[in-house]
Design an enzyme around this catalytic site. Structure first.
Site, PDB file in Angstrom:
ATOM      1  N   LYS A 117       0.806  -1.233   0.000  1.00 14.49           N
ATOM      2  CA  LYS A 117       0.000   0.000   0.000  1.00 14.49           C
ATOM      3  C   LYS A 117       0.833   1.275   0.000  1.00 14.49           C
ATOM      4  O   LYS A 117       0.378   2.301  -0.526  1.00 14.49           O
ATOM      5  CB  LYS A 117      -0.970  -0.001   1.182  1.00 14.49           C
ATOM      6  CG  LYS A 117      -1.875  -1.233   1.251  1.00 14.49           C
ATOM      7  CD  LYS A 117      -2.683  -1.431  -0.012  1.00 14.49           C
ATOM      8  CE  LYS A 117      -3.325  -2.808  -0.040  1.00 14.49           C
ATOM      9  NZ  LYS A 117      -3.913  -3.158  -1.339  1.00 14.49           N
ATOM     10  N   ARG A 294      -8.402  -7.157  -9.918  1.00 13.64           N
ATOM     11  CA  ARG A 294      -9.169  -8.364 -10.268  1.00 13.64           C
ATOM     12  C   ARG A 294     -10.549  -7.956 -10.782  1.00 13.64           C
ATOM     13  O   ARG A 294     -10.938  -6.791 -10.675  1.00 13.64           O
ATOM     14  CB  ARG A 294      -9.371  -9.209  -9.005  1.00 13.64           C
ATOM     15  CG  ARG A 294     -10.119  -8.430  -7.923  1.00 13.64           C
ATOM     16  CD  ARG A 294     -10.650  -9.266  -6.797  1.00 13.64           C
ATOM     17  NE  ARG A 294     -11.540  -8.504  -5.949  1.00 13.64           N
ATOM     18  CZ  ARG A 294     -11.161  -7.757  -4.916  1.00 13.64           C
ATOM     19  NH1 ARG A 294      -9.886  -7.683  -4.591  1.00 13.64           N
ATOM     20  NH2 ARG A 294     -12.053  -7.078  -4.224  1.00 13.64           N
TER      21      ARG A 294
END
Ligand code: MV4
Length: 500
Positions: A117, A294
């Site tokens: 992150k 995804r």
């Protein structure tokens, strides 16, 4: 060259969804299944199906070795990972591509960059995508954390650099809490992700969760398919999603969608992805949160308002085709809502409900779509996610879509497991849902205080009104009767009409 055969490394509704796209494209589909899924719907619908191991996901849908070996054996040109399981596992993607098989999704590199992150935040900041105020490097020590938190201003969020989707997050209200929170957060991060790195963000109060669907081909053409509003959630599990977001205006929509395209281009993203933002309704600011590398559960609402087929686009992109449309050719039309139907018991702390599906009749009609992996006689087990189906509706505007969804939910017949259908109906008639003032805290604030039973009274109010009306009509007909309801909130026993 269009891919000839796809191995689907997944199960349930998303495996079924991918099989449908394969059929429309004339691509062969190969399913894999565990012991528990021997008779599952995705196994019945695929062109080929292969047993891959025991029921535990670690022995089947997460078994990288077995899946890649099988793909080679059966001559699959590509693997579609669906969502969950191996979809965002950079090592898996690397191994798939090393074995000469196409991975239907982004590169391992993009997954890795977005998975860490702080590297994602650095990249976004450098590309001009707004991020939540905070650090873009892991914080090295408690002393450093104390200094930085003071500058950022409390309350803050401690987040695991390797976390995501709500895992490894901790809110810190004040400096006095920081020491113990920092230590616990980094210990937990180490345990959960094998990486103790923690970074700091300013805590955003009562935000909305808005995400943008992107599609990119392998030639650098990147488009967005507009946004989804996903604020109705509980413990990071989304319940209802919709598109367009009822919370933003055209100007914000233009800004947030361009920011998402910028984000995708910054990682040289290919295939389908989603850029998540927090939207602060008070300041009207939005901030990059993370990128989901995804296909997502809620992709159908985008498909319905943009008249696209995201899974077919994924397969075409992986086959080396150029995107068949330009950004200017994409538009949002009407309104789509998705309700996730879970096998869980709202009144028993949302405990998963297992069992055999004894009856399953899905609603049908114009503008109604059901994506499901279950069938009559399916076994809902403890091994996998308890989501049974996604009910998705489209209509010309939000109000009509809500009405259509309400009718569809009332006509969703299922027996054998307990479902959250009543909870979904409760949300759809809630004032804050109807007027779009809900935030990510909506369920925690509005529903939890009314559990286990109080909420049901609200749900039955309309039935009570109907009963009173019916009573009045019958009275007109000179029948002596009165209406009484003895719903004590514990046994749900309703004695609506009592003749004197
Ligand atoms: C936050 C936040 C408030 N402030 N970060 C949760 C999931 C993960 N992607 C990030 N999450 C949050 N990050 C700051 N600085 C609140 C959440 C959050 C949340 C975000 C999106 C959707 C649902 C959520 C539920 C609880 C907390």
């Amino acid at each position: 060259m269009m891919i000839g055969k796809i191995l689907i490394a997944n199960r349930g509704e998303i495996a079924v969804r991918i099989i449908k796209a394969c059929k429309e494209l004339g691509v062969k589909s190969a399913a894999i299944y565990s012991d528990a899924d021997a008779t599952a719907l995705h196994v019945k619908l695929a062109d080929e199906a292969y047993h891959i191991g025991k029921s535990e996901a670690s022995q089947s849908y997460l078994n990288i070795e077995k899946i890649i070996t099988l793909a080679k054996e059966i001559g699959a040109d590509a693997i579609h990972p669906g969502y969950g399981f191996l979809a965002e596992n950079a090592k898996f993607i690397e191994q798939v591509e090393k074995s000469g098989i196409k991975f239907i999704g982004p590169s391992a590199k993009a997954v890795e960059l977005m998975g860490e992150k702080t590297s994602a935040r650095r990249l976004m900041k450098d590309s001009g995508v707004p991020i939540v105020p905070g650090t873009t490097e892991p914080v090295k020590s408690f002393e450093e954390a104390e200094e930085l938190a003071g500058e950022i201003g409390y309350p803050i969020m401690l987040k695991a650099a390797a976390g995501g989707g709500g895992k490894g997050m901790r809110k810190v209200e004040s400096q006095t809490e920081l020491k113990s929170s920092f230590e616990r957060a980094s210990n937990e991060a180490l345990k959960a992700f094998g990486n103790a790195d923690i970074y700091i963000e300013k805590f955003i109060e009562n935000p909305k969760h808005i995400e943008v669907q992107v599609l990119a081909d392998e030639f650098g053409n990147t488009v967005h398919l507009f946004e989804r509003e996903c604020s109705v959630q509980r413990r990071h599990q989304k319940i209802i999603e919709e598109s367009p977001s009822p919370s933003i205006n055209e100007e914000t929509r233009r800004q947030i969608t361009s920011a998402a395209v910028k984000a995708a281009k910054a990682v040289h993203y290919k295939n389908a992805g989603t850029v998540e933002f927090l939207y602060d309704t008070a300041s009207k600011n939005f901030y990059f949160l993370e990128m989901n590398t995804r296909l997502q559960v809620e992709h159908p609402v985008t498909e319905l308002v943009t008249r696209t087929d995201i899974v077919k686009e994924q397969i075409k992109i992986a086959s080396g085709e150029k995107l068949g449309f330009k950004q200017e050719e994409v538009s949002q039309s009407g309104h789509a809502i998705e309700c996730r139907i879970y096998a869980e018991d709202t009144e028993n702390n949302f405990a998963p409900s297992t069992g055999k599906i004894l009856h399953h009749k899905i609603p049908m009609g114009p503008g109604v779509r059901v994506d499901t992996g279950i069938d009559l006689h399916s076994e809902v087990s403890v091994y996998y996610d308890p989501m049974l189906a996604k009910l998705i509706v489209w209509d010309v505007n939000r109000n009509d879509a809500i009405k259509r969804m309400t009718e569809a939910l009332k006509n969703y017949q299922i027996a054998g497991v307990t479902t959250n259908i009543d909870l979904l109906l409760w949300v759809l008639r809630h004032e804050k849902f109807l007027n779009s003032t809900f935030t990510i805290n909506f369920i925690d604030e509005e529903l939890l205080p009314k559990l286990p039973t109080e909420w049901k009274k609200e749900l039955y109010q309309e039935y009570e009104k109907a009963a009173i009306l019916l009573a009045a009509i019958l009275k007109d007909e000179k029948k002596r009767l009165h209406v009484s309801s003895n719903n004590t909130g514990t046994n749900n026993s309703w004695e609506l009409l009592k003749y004197e």
